[in-house]
Design a protein around this motif. Structure first.
Motif, PDB file in Angstrom:
ATOM      1  N   PRO A 157      78.157  30.825 -12.391  1.00 47.53           N
ATOM      2  CA  PRO A 157      77.375  31.341 -11.257  1.00 47.53           C
ATOM      3  C   PRO A 157      76.435  30.307 -10.649  1.00 47.53           C
ATOM      4  O   PRO A 157      76.237  30.298  -9.431  1.00 47.53           O
ATOM      5  CB  PRO A 157      76.600  32.514 -11.857  1.00 47.53           C
ATOM      6  N   ASN A 158      75.892  29.419 -11.457  1.00 49.47           N
ATOM      7  CA  ASN A 158      74.989  28.399 -10.911  1.00 49.47           C
ATOM      8  C   ASN A 158      75.752  27.393 -10.054  1.00 49.47           C
ATOM      9  O   ASN A 158      75.279  26.984  -8.995  1.00 49.47           O
ATOM     10  CB  ASN A 158      74.207  27.714 -12.027  1.00 49.47           C
ATOM     11  N   TYR A 159      76.957  27.002 -10.470  1.00 47.02           N
ATOM     12  CA  TYR A 159      77.767  26.092  -9.665  1.00 47.02           C
ATOM     13  C   TYR A 159      78.159  26.757  -8.345  1.00 47.02           C
ATOM     14  O   TYR A 159      78.120  26.132  -7.289  1.00 47.02           O
ATOM     15  CB  TYR A 159      79.042  25.700 -10.409  1.00 47.02           C
ATOM     16  N   ALA A 160      78.573  28.021  -8.433  1.00 44.53           N
ATOM     17  CA  ALA A 160      78.985  28.750  -7.224  1.00 44.53           C
ATOM     18  C   ALA A 160      77.833  28.859  -6.238  1.00 44.53           C
ATOM     19  O   ALA A 160      78.010  28.639  -5.034  1.00 44.53           O
ATOM     20  CB  ALA A 160      79.502  30.136  -7.606  1.00 44.53           C
ATOM     21  N   ALA A 161      76.654  29.188  -6.728  1.00 46.21           N
ATOM     22  CA  ALA A 161      75.493  29.344  -5.849  1.00 46.21           C
ATOM     23  C   ALA A 161      75.121  28.021  -5.181  1.00 46.21           C
ATOM     24  O   ALA A 161      74.837  27.992  -3.981  1.00 46.21           O
ATOM     25  CB  ALA A 161      74.306  29.890  -6.640  1.00 46.21           C
ATOM     26  N   VAL A 207      87.529  36.606 -16.348  1.00 42.55           N
ATOM     27  CA  VAL A 207      86.457  36.337 -15.383  1.00 42.55           C
ATOM     28  C   VAL A 207      86.817  35.120 -14.531  1.00 42.55           C
ATOM     29  O   VAL A 207      87.157  34.067 -15.066  1.00 42.55           O
ATOM     30  CB  VAL A 207      85.118  36.100 -16.129  1.00 42.55           C
ATOM     31  N   PRO A 208      86.744  35.250 -13.185  1.00 41.54           N
ATOM     32  CA  PRO A 208      87.058  34.106 -12.316  1.00 41.54           C
ATOM     33  C   PRO A 208      86.012  32.996 -12.414  1.00 41.54           C
ATOM     34  O   PRO A 208      84.878  33.232 -12.839  1.00 41.54           O
ATOM     35  CB  PRO A 208      87.100  34.718 -10.921  1.00 41.54           C
ATOM     36  N   LEU A 209      86.400  31.805 -11.991  1.00 41.68           N
ATOM     37  CA  LEU A 209      85.528  30.634 -12.115  1.00 41.68           C
ATOM     38  C   LEU A 209      84.339  30.671 -11.162  1.00 41.68           C
ATOM     39  O   LEU A 209      83.188  30.655 -11.610  1.00 41.68           O
ATOM     40  CB  LEU A 209      86.348  29.362 -11.891  1.00 41.68           C
ATOM     41  N   TYR A 210      84.586  30.712  -9.839  1.00 37.79           N
ATOM     42  CA  TYR A 210      83.494  30.645  -8.865  1.00 37.79           C
ATOM     43  C   TYR A 210      83.384  31.877  -7.974  1.00 37.79           C
ATOM     44  O   TYR A 210      82.293  32.276  -7.603  1.00 37.79           O
ATOM     45  CB  TYR A 210      83.650  29.435  -7.941  1.00 37.79           C
ATOM     46  N   MET A 211      84.490  32.426  -7.568  1.00 39.61           N
ATOM     47  CA  MET A 211      84.495  33.555  -6.624  1.00 39.61           C
ATOM     48  C   MET A 211      84.733  34.860  -7.373  1.00 39.61           C
ATOM     49  O   MET A 211      85.763  34.997  -8.035  1.00 39.61           O
ATOM     50  CB  MET A 211      85.591  33.363  -5.568  1.00 39.61           C
TER      51      MET A 211
END
Length: 131
Positions: A29-33, A105-109
């Protein structure tokens, strides 16, 4: 604490990595954000480069979709793809249960169904997982 919260904590402790909260929705979640922040900076730069009357006028002013900030967000997203791949490899080799977590669980999305369940109130945690 509730029994549900304690069971989620125990699952995280047994498996060795966090699978509850935001980590039940996406693995990074931190990378995605941070990627979304850099992409939004790019869109702000596009808006700032638009003609003052756009989009309400018939003038031939063009919006500059390609500008200097595009390079920044592309390079940073590539950096996060590389570091995400590396941390996935490390976690897979370190934690046997991580493969199952990757399948769930998906990686980023996040999955649309997961977001929908959270929005309409059907999302509940079961063993540290958002259903």
């Amino acid at each position: 604490k509730s029994i549900m919260a304690k069971s989620a904590e125990n699952k995280d402790l047994v498996d060795g990595f966090c699978q509850s909260g935001l980590f039940a929705i996406v693995r990074k979640p931190n990378y995605a954000a941070e990627q979304l922040i850099w992409i939004s900076y790019y869109f702000f730069s596009v808006a700032a480069s638009a003609p003052a009357t756009w989009p309400h006028s018939q003038s031939q002013g063009t919006v500059l979709w390609v500008n200097w900030s595009m390079g920044g967000f592309i390079l940073l997203c590539l950096l996060f793809q590389g570091s995400g791949w590396l941390t996935e490899q490390i976690s897979t080799s370190k934690y046997p249960a991580y493969r199952n977590y990757q399948r769930r669980v998906p990686l980023y999305m996040p999955k649309i169904t997961t977001l929908w369940n959270l929005l309409v109130g059907n999302g509940h945690e079961k063993g540290g997982k958002v259903q």
